[in-house]
Design a protein around this motif. Sequence first.
Motif, PDB file in Angstrom:
ATOM      1  N   LEU A 150       0.837  -1.197   0.000  1.00  0.00           N
ATOM      2  CA  LEU A 150       0.000   0.000   0.000  1.00  0.00           C
ATOM      3  C   LEU A 150       0.878   1.255   0.000  1.00  0.00           C
ATOM      4  O   LEU A 150       0.619   2.208  -0.745  1.00  0.00           O
ATOM      5  CB  LEU A 150      -0.927  -0.016   1.213  1.00  0.00           C
ATOM      6  CG  LEU A 150      -2.024   1.033   1.260  1.00  0.00           C
ATOM      7  CD1 LEU A 150      -2.990   0.863   0.090  1.00  0.00           C
ATOM      8  CD2 LEU A 150      -2.785   0.919   2.574  1.00  0.00           C
ATOM      9  N   TYR A 151       1.935   1.270   0.816  1.00  0.00           N
ATOM     10  CA  TYR A 151       2.839   2.417   0.873  1.00  0.00           C
ATOM     11  C   TYR A 151       3.522   2.672  -0.470  1.00  0.00           C
ATOM     12  O   TYR A 151       3.863   3.795  -0.790  1.00  0.00           O
ATOM     13  CB  TYR A 151       3.927   2.203   1.932  1.00  0.00           C
ATOM     14  CG  TYR A 151       3.476   2.337   3.364  1.00  0.00           C
ATOM     15  CD1 TYR A 151       2.171   2.638   3.706  1.00  0.00           C
ATOM     16  CD2 TYR A 151       4.380   2.162   4.391  1.00  0.00           C
ATOM     17  CE1 TYR A 151       1.785   2.750   5.021  1.00  0.00           C
ATOM     18  CE2 TYR A 151       3.996   2.270   5.717  1.00  0.00           C
ATOM     19  CZ  TYR A 151       2.692   2.562   6.028  1.00  0.00           C
ATOM     20  OH  TYR A 151       2.313   2.679   7.330  1.00  0.00           O
ATOM     21  N   ARG A 152       3.739   1.619  -1.246  1.00  0.00           N
ATOM     22  CA  ARG A 152       4.396   1.760  -2.546  1.00  0.00           C
ATOM     23  C   ARG A 152       3.406   2.039  -3.676  1.00  0.00           C
ATOM     24  O   ARG A 152       3.807   2.192  -4.832  1.00  0.00           O
ATOM     25  CB  ARG A 152       5.194   0.489  -2.867  1.00  0.00           C
ATOM     26  CG  ARG A 152       6.365   0.254  -1.956  1.00  0.00           C
ATOM     27  CD  ARG A 152       7.245  -0.886  -2.467  1.00  0.00           C
ATOM     28  NE  ARG A 152       8.113  -1.426  -1.445  1.00  0.00           N
ATOM     29  CZ  ARG A 152       9.219  -0.839  -0.991  1.00  0.00           C
ATOM     30  NH1 ARG A 152       9.596   0.328  -1.469  1.00  0.00           N
ATOM     31  NH2 ARG A 152       9.944  -1.423  -0.051  1.00  0.00           N
ATOM     32  N   THR A 153       2.118   2.090  -3.368  1.00  0.00           N
ATOM     33  CA  THR A 153       1.096   2.316  -4.382  1.00  0.00           C
ATOM     34  C   THR A 153       0.806   3.809  -4.509  1.00  0.00           C
ATOM     35  O   THR A 153       0.235   4.405  -3.587  1.00  0.00           O
ATOM     36  CB  THR A 153      -0.207   1.552  -4.017  1.00  0.00           C
ATOM     37  OG1 THR A 153       0.112   0.168  -3.854  1.00  0.00           O
ATOM     38  CG2 THR A 153      -1.264   1.728  -5.082  1.00  0.00           C
ATOM     39  N   PRO A 154       1.203   4.425  -5.639  1.00  0.00           N
ATOM     40  CA  PRO A 154       0.921   5.853  -5.815  1.00  0.00           C
ATOM     41  C   PRO A 154      -0.578   6.129  -5.697  1.00  0.00           C
ATOM     42  O   PRO A 154      -1.402   5.408  -6.251  1.00  0.00           O
ATOM     43  CB  PRO A 154       1.433   6.136  -7.234  1.00  0.00           C
ATOM     44  CG  PRO A 154       2.457   5.072  -7.488  1.00  0.00           C
ATOM     45  CD  PRO A 154       1.923   3.853  -6.769  1.00  0.00           C
ATOM     46  N   GLY A 155      -0.902   7.164  -4.939  1.00  0.00           N
ATOM     47  CA  GLY A 155      -2.289   7.574  -4.776  1.00  0.00           C
ATOM     48  C   GLY A 155      -3.065   6.840  -3.696  1.00  0.00           C
ATOM     49  O   GLY A 155      -4.225   7.178  -3.449  1.00  0.00           O
ATOM     50  N   ALA A 156      -2.471   5.847  -3.039  1.00  0.00           N
ATOM     51  CA  ALA A 156      -3.200   5.083  -2.026  1.00  0.00           C
ATOM     52  C   ALA A 156      -3.631   5.950  -0.851  1.00  0.00           C
ATOM     53  O   ALA A 156      -4.635   5.658  -0.199  1.00  0.00           O
ATOM     54  CB  ALA A 156      -2.362   3.906  -1.532  1.00  0.00           C
ATOM     55  N   PHE A 157      -2.897   7.013  -0.582  1.00  0.00           N
ATOM     56  CA  PHE A 157      -3.213   7.893   0.557  1.00  0.00           C
ATOM     57  C   PHE A 157      -3.649   9.285   0.093  1.00  0.00           C
ATOM     58  O   PHE A 157      -3.657  10.221   0.864  1.00  0.00           O
ATOM     59  CB  PHE A 157      -2.012   7.990   1.498  1.00  0.00           C
ATOM     60  CG  PHE A 157      -1.678   6.682   2.151  1.00  0.00           C
ATOM     61  CD1 PHE A 157      -2.411   6.205   3.224  1.00  0.00           C
ATOM     62  CD2 PHE A 157      -0.651   5.896   1.662  1.00  0.00           C
ATOM     63  CE1 PHE A 157      -2.126   4.987   3.815  1.00  0.00           C
ATOM     64  CE2 PHE A 157      -0.352   4.670   2.244  1.00  0.00           C
ATOM     65  CZ  PHE A 157      -1.093   4.218   3.316  1.00  0.00           C
ATOM     66  N   GLY A 158      -3.982   9.412  -1.180  1.00  0.00           N
ATOM     67  CA  GLY A 158      -4.412  10.689  -1.726  1.00  0.00           C
ATOM     68  C   GLY A 158      -3.740  10.944  -3.059  1.00  0.00           C
ATOM     69  O   GLY A 158      -2.764  10.280  -3.419  1.00  0.00           O
TER      70      GLY A 158
END
Length: 192
Positions: A150-158
Amino acid sequence: MADIGERYRRRATAFEAKVAAVKPGDWGNQSPCVKWSARDVVDHVVAMHGYMLGPVGRSFAGDDPLTTFRQARAAVEEVLDNPELAAQEVDTPAGRMTAEAQIDQVVSDDLVLHGWDLARATGQDEAMDPEDVERLWRSTTSIPAEMITLYRTPGAFGPDVEVFGPEIPVPEDAPLQDRLLGFIGRDPSVRR
């Protein structure tokens, strides 16, 4: 609480020194964060301070990176010095935690990692405090695999938010700082 506050202050002092040492013509230099200049790195750190302090009603903006960082730092220190505010629970991507724990796990850690980014972009000393490197290595490598993804997924946190980039392979016998940087998606061998 004292450890968190002391750790934050030590790290903020080191980051502030890097901000103060940036030459006026170096703010546009490319940082190791592909989409960011040196100025963008500081703006991100200040914005994260504001995000952490949103629940207590604080945000920051300004034209001078050093002044703005100092304002953000002072506000975080006010929270850490106030037991009631520090203990206030907030919702985070990792679940509910106290404001001081979130500051410690996000903003304080960012000061170390983005301090390296700023140093690399502006030709300053890139050495991180060995104690911080060891602590960050332990904490980042103990994150569950599904959270790392999840941390490596662009846009996962906005929009446009990427916590870690893709892992960069570094030799197993490389210094721990280089292995940490590779783990979070920085290539310590590439000079910009």
